[in-house]
Design an enzyme around this catalytic site. Structure first.
Site: not given
Length: 340
Positions: A80, A82-85
């Site tokens: 996404a 705002q993905s942390n991954f």
């Protein structure tokens, strides 16, 4: 029952790049324990060592292990906005002298300017990542295909790409990364009555549950749905755990009966801040001084509060909640989190 030493031996069979500098701490939340009437502990995987920390560091050790074994110089991954991954993958790539391509999906409707410019987006830009966009938020196969098309272009340029897949029909290396996380917690805290974790892709939830069970820990593990409803997530967890059992060669019956998912904090949907999410985030900050993120950990803590209210978790029990990090996303949610 398999013990932690056998877990270490099994994991040694897989290529791995060490990104964790040490075990993450487990802390008792004294004020919340008193307020809620439970013995509440938190596993601080927001304090993993890579780029603002978070649970994805554990998962990436095995993806990058395989990538480096294959001689890759570029990592491609989808998440996404705002993905942390994807932020963590870009940081790991930078640390290892590799390049990264981040494909950002439109999963969360109606978001403002900060969502697209601040938080994890800004950090990934600072890390030098290439960005792509994918217009659909619920098309894992399509997103993976788009990455493979970009990978083909990179090969034509003489690069060696490695795709971290979003779809579920691939070996669950991310889940493999959380097996030692579950074993680590078991060694740190011993007996407890329940654990509460986020459940999205299923990698953290599945690996954590497996690590605990392979360590002899039988306490229930409750996965709090952050993306799909209870029925969809239960089916996904069955697939993840089945593939993980095949990968590690253990009896899937050891974990299949341990699938517990709860979706009472999911509304209004993935990446959207409902009232229970906001209340949980605020309660943790103002009672313990610990920040949660609006996508995963605030919903996880809201799930713990919901399970307690429903009597699934009982007063006086010893409970562990897994903090998977993600705090940079707070800055992308300024409009949603500003006090009224």
């Amino acid at each position: 029952m398999t013990d932690p030493m056998n877990i270490d031996a099994k994991l040694a069979e897989f290529p791995r790049t060490r990104l964790m500098s040490s075990a993450t701490p487990v802390e008792r939340l004294d004020r919340l324990s008193h307020r809620l009437g439970i013995d509440l502990w938190i596993k601080r995987d927001d304090l993993t060592s890579l780029s603002f920390g978070g649970n994805k560091t554990r998962q990436l050790e095995f993806y990058f292990g395989e990538a480096r074994q294959q001689g890759a110089d570029t990592i491609l991954i989808t998440g996404a906005v705002q993905s942390n991954f994807v932020r963590s993958a870009a940081a790991a790539a930078a640390k290892l002298g590799m390049q990264s391509v981040l494909q950002l999906e439109e999963r969360v409707p109606g978001m403002g300017e900060h969502y697209y410019r601040s938080g994890n987006v800004l950090l990934a830009q600072l890390l030098g990542a290439e960005h792509m966009s994918y217009p659909v938020g619920e098309d894992e196969a399509g997103a993976d295909n788009a990455l493979h098309e970009r990978a083909d272009q990179l090969r034509a340029e003489g690069r060696t790409p490695y795709v971290i897949h979003l779809g579920i029909n691939h070996p669950p290396l991310g889940a493999l990364g959380y097996v030692p996380g579950g074993a680590e917690l078991n060694e740190q805290i011993g007996d407890f009555d329940a654990a509460v974790v986020p459940s999205g892709s299923g990698s953290t939830h599945g690996g954590f549950l497996t690590g605990l069970r392979l360590s002899g820990q039988t306490a229930p593990v409750y996965g709090i749905c952050v993306r799909r409803d209870r029925d969809q997530q239960h089916a996904r967890m069955q697939k993840v755990l089945g593939k993980l059992a095949d990968l590690m060669q253990f009896d899937p019956a050891l974990v299949m009966n341990g699938i517990n998912v709860w979706d009472g904090a999911l509304a209004p949907g993935y990446g959207q801040v409902g009232s229970s999410t906001r209340e949980a985030l605020t309660l943790m900050a103002r009672t313990e001084g610990i920040f949660l993120d609006p996508v995963y950990t605030a919903k996880t803590f809201a799930g713990l509060l919901g399970l307690l209210a429903e009597g699934v978790i009982h007063k006086g029990q010893k409970v562990v909640v897994l903090h998977t990090g993600g705090q940079p996303a707070l800055f992308g949610y300024q409009e949603e989190l500003q006090p009224n």
